[in-house]
Design an enzyme around this catalytic site. Sequence first.
Site, PDB file in Angstrom:
ATOM      1  N   ARG A 206      31.602 -21.733 -12.523  1.00 57.69           N
ATOM      2  CA  ARG A 206      32.789 -21.820 -10.904  1.00 57.69           C
ATOM      3  C   ARG A 206      32.152 -20.488 -10.258  1.00 57.69           C
ATOM      4  NH1 ARG A 206      35.443 -21.254 -15.896  1.00 57.69           N
ATOM      5  NH2 ARG A 206      36.513 -22.645 -16.935  1.00 57.69           N
TER       6      ARG A 206
ATOM      7  N   LYS B  96      37.272 -17.830 -16.502  1.00 55.56           N
ATOM      8  CA  LYS B  96      38.414 -17.865 -16.353  1.00 55.56           C
ATOM      9  C   LYS B  96      39.419 -17.395 -17.763  1.00 55.56           C
ATOM     10  CE  LYS B  96      41.751 -22.084 -14.822  1.00 55.56           C
ATOM     11  NZ  LYS B  96      41.492 -23.748 -14.530  1.00 55.56           N
TER      12      LYS B  96
ATOM     13  N   HIS C 255      32.847 -26.925  -6.091  1.00 52.71           N
ATOM     14  CA  HIS C 255      33.362 -27.821  -7.166  1.00 52.71           C
ATOM     15  C   HIS C 255      32.902 -29.046  -7.323  1.00 52.71           C
ATOM     16  CE1 HIS C 255      35.854 -26.291  -9.790  1.00 52.71           C
ATOM     17  NE2 HIS C 255      36.364 -27.563 -10.710  1.00 52.71           N
TER      18      HIS C 255
ATOM     19  N   ARG D  59      29.749 -28.118  -9.395  1.00 46.87           N
ATOM     20  CA  ARG D  59      29.860 -28.212 -11.023  1.00 46.87           C
ATOM     21  C   ARG D  59      29.977 -29.621 -11.612  1.00 46.87           C
ATOM     22  NH1 ARG D  59      32.729 -24.319 -14.467  1.00 46.87           N
ATOM     23  NH2 ARG D  59      34.148 -25.345 -15.356  1.00 46.87           N
TER      24      ARG D  59
ATOM     25  N   HIS E 261      35.006 -23.539 -20.427  1.00 47.25           N
ATOM     26  CA  HIS E 261      36.323 -24.769 -20.662  1.00 47.25           C
ATOM     27  C   HIS E 261      37.132 -24.117 -22.146  1.00 47.25           C
ATOM     28  CE1 HIS E 261      35.300 -28.213 -18.338  1.00 47.25           C
ATOM     29  NE2 HIS E 261      36.261 -27.682 -17.273  1.00 47.25           N
TER      30      HIS E 261
ATOM     31  N   TYR F 242      34.953 -35.099 -18.216  1.00 44.50           N
ATOM     32  CA  TYR F 242      33.459 -35.861 -17.739  1.00 44.50           C
ATOM     33  C   TYR F 242      33.006 -36.881 -18.482  1.00 44.50           C
ATOM     34  CZ  TYR F 242      33.590 -31.324 -14.893  1.00 44.50           C
ATOM     35  OH  TYR F 242      34.095 -30.921 -14.113  1.00 44.50           O
TER      36      TYR F 242
END
Length: 329
Positions: free
Chosen positions: A162, A187, A257, A260, A283, A292
């Site tokens: 990120r 995150k 992004h 990413r 994640h 994805y």
Amino acid sequence: MSKQEKTPSLAALLARYFVDLRVYNWSPRTIDRRSHSLGQFIAWCEQRGIDGAAEITTEAIEAYRRHLFHRRNERTGKPLTFCTQASYLSAIRHWLTWMVEQKFLQANPARDMALPKLPRRLPASHLSISEVEALLNAVELSTPSGLRDRAILETFYATGMRRAELIGLKLEDLNVDSRVLMIREGKGGKDRVVPIGRRTLEWIEKYLHDGRDALAGDNRDVLFVTALGNAFHPNNLSALVREYLVAAGITKRGSCHLLRHTAATLMLERGADVRTIQTLLGHESLNTTQIYLHVTIQQLRDVHERTHPAAQDRPAGEPPEDTPQSRNT
């Protein structure tokens, strides 16, 4: 709280709430977002004469939900997305739950509130391998900042990290021998280690040897520094990546992004399993990563054309070879 005590204002309750979030190690970014969204709610309450926690009723919450639905984004003039509305309402519900725990409320008026159903959207488009190479080759390498920018783009592409994670990288987070980067407090406040390829490592080392000292000044901490020797501001880093996309003639939307998405999608198309991608991207839930799987359309097309009888090249009206009709002719 005894009846003799003065009831705290909503602003005072919000300040106490944020102290507790910090005690429980909530991330500063999450607290900043909640400060904005809950500040908006308090302003709305004050405009309607709601001054204390006990005056926040279920009816008031529903009225605020309708307010958010009809509200427009001040910058774009467009309605708030359902994701934004859900974020605002979730923050309110958590704050009111905290008030109940702290005995400022007897019951949470938002306890049974259902959040808006969120649309399931595909990720933004990704770059092809040739587009990535065009992007990387758009960097002018004769300057220290050019070496830095190439290393930044290579790092985004190699790791799928990120924007905030790249900004937070320290010199000590690079392990040259193992060819990995340590992402600290990603995150959710979680650390993780991500691999970098030989090419990416070579560009990072070239930047460190030939470019960083000219930019960093006395900064001996941050890996990627600006011309002033500081860490990047998120908006400035996005603008930097966007400039190179434009220079490479790439019109697809996005910046950091987008890279990413590109890293995750290209790896999936080349055979990576979804749990590996989950680990790489950081994640928490596999459901976040599985989206994805919907964007590898070229791989899906290839398998479809190779295996589906109706996709085989044959003259119109000619039956597939493996049907009873074809075997009887």
